[in-house]
Design a protein around this motif. Sequence first.
Motif, PDB file in Angstrom:
ATOM      1  N   THR A 128      50.169  -8.742  -8.413  1.00 46.50           N
ATOM      2  CA  THR A 128      49.792  -9.012  -9.796  1.00 46.50           C
ATOM      3  C   THR A 128      50.287  -7.911 -10.718  1.00 46.50           C
ATOM      4  N   TYR A 132      52.977  -8.414 -13.699  1.00 48.31           N
ATOM      5  CA  TYR A 132      52.646  -8.112 -15.103  1.00 48.31           C
ATOM      6  C   TYR A 132      53.593  -7.061 -15.681  1.00 48.31           C
ATOM      7  N   TRP A 162      47.171 -13.379 -18.322  1.00 45.35           N
ATOM      8  CA  TRP A 162      47.267 -12.052 -17.693  1.00 45.35           C
ATOM      9  C   TRP A 162      45.951 -11.298 -17.758  1.00 45.35           C
ATOM     10  N   GLU A 165      44.110 -12.660 -14.808  1.00 45.12           N
ATOM     11  CA  GLU A 165      44.748 -12.213 -13.564  1.00 45.12           C
ATOM     12  C   GLU A 165      44.430 -10.741 -13.281  1.00 45.12           C
TER      13      GLU A 165
END
Length: 514
Positions: A128, A132, A162, A165
Amino acid sequence: MINILWADDEIDLLKPHILFLEKKGYKVVTFTNGTDAIDEITNKKQIDIVFLDENMPGLTGIETLAQIKTIRPNLPVVMITKSEEEYIMEEAIGSKIADYLIKPVNPNQILLSLKKNLDHSRLISEKTTSNYQQEFRKITMDLTMVNSYEEWVNLYKKLVHWEIELESIADTGMIEILESQKIEANTQFFKFIKRNYEDWFLNDAKNKPLLSHELFRKVIAPEIKEKTLLIVIDNLRYDQLRVLEPIIDTYYKKRKEVAFYSILPTATQYARNAIFSGLTPAEMEKQHPNYWKNDEDEGGKNLFEKEFLDAQLNRLGLAIKSEYYKITTLQKGKDLAANFNGIKENDLTIVVYNFVDMLSHSRTEMDMIKELASNDKAYRSLTVSWFNNSPLLEIIQKAQQMGLKLIITTDHGTINVTKPTQIIGKKNITTNLRYKTGRSLSYEEKDVLAIDNPVAVGLPSNSMTSIFVFAKEDLFFAYPNNFNHYVKYFKNTYQHGGISLEEMIIPCVIYDAK
């Protein structure tokens, strides 16, 4: 070191697998039956995961699994079996196994299962963060170029994605970077609204978003070709809907999602009345003076939503049977859920659910709620907890059983306000912290969008000198008198009425029953 317990009556045949795991740094203790495995788990606490053969003499794998879960409910157990019988899979899965493997298994399958169950959080966090970091540059570039209402919708959805996440990872640095992007996005969004909002109300406006007063006519009404449940959850933001979707998906399949813009002020009196009436506030005041109330008028400002809706249905030529419910207390929600079968003859059932609005406002009143919803992550979590235990979920379940189409929407969002901006006005100035209307207002021009001709944006003009001002970003209005006390009381509370992505860009989702 990771400690593995492996129980299989043919454990000797699995020696190559065990050597493979030991070379990878795992410690493996083996047993040939369920009884010895249970004794080991009972007496030793350092077991991290169990591999369990389903077909063993004595205690079966399913029976051993049941006892393991009694002793250590959170210990991950991977069931391994030769059988592909569906009932065995269902029984094992129902007993909350961590994974299910079919023999013959190869060492890489075992390794993958280990990583999935023991390194899951770390691997997801790393992936992740990496994703990002790549997306960060693109979002930064988009922020310098975005210049249409569609692009703002897409950018806001990306930021919400995001945000959700990243909340599950341990890297606070990434979360802080995203927060800075959200702040910059709202700064640029305010400038965009300031440049374009008035043009959206011109008769020949072309490049404009769907606005509150157009939602019912353009999106909802065309869907009422079959029995429909329309749920308006007051104050629901995009991020809150996103975390509710996995629950809704159990019963309904999303067919269509429409993003629309709340009119200003992003407040219930204006935005929700606009949805139900299909009119701007100025038009409501003119066409329905007996229903519309301005800010300075006495009495409730949302008492005639049903009447507004009936008038709109009549204007649209929709001769349908409709029923309207407003849920403002837990008991009202329970009563509707208990008697929900009574709506089966309706073509359209409307449920306005005020929970999120009550939650956001109670943030300023209740110390407990302030603790529980101290930031956006906690605010989302609290919303999910409520929804899972609310009569609204029961209503959605019953609607699915009745085969109703489901539409979920809201009237506006809300934002956590952190910085004060001073404003001075007459005694009858409105009390909302994100917008003010009245005469002789004095304010910081850089902090607001001031509308000195309210009629130009569909707002009623209460007098020749009355104006509207809307706070930008995460600001809130505070009066000079007793300023510090006022700021301390309202800082970090959830408010609405002003201009931010969170308040203005909101969803309407259409679902079909599964």
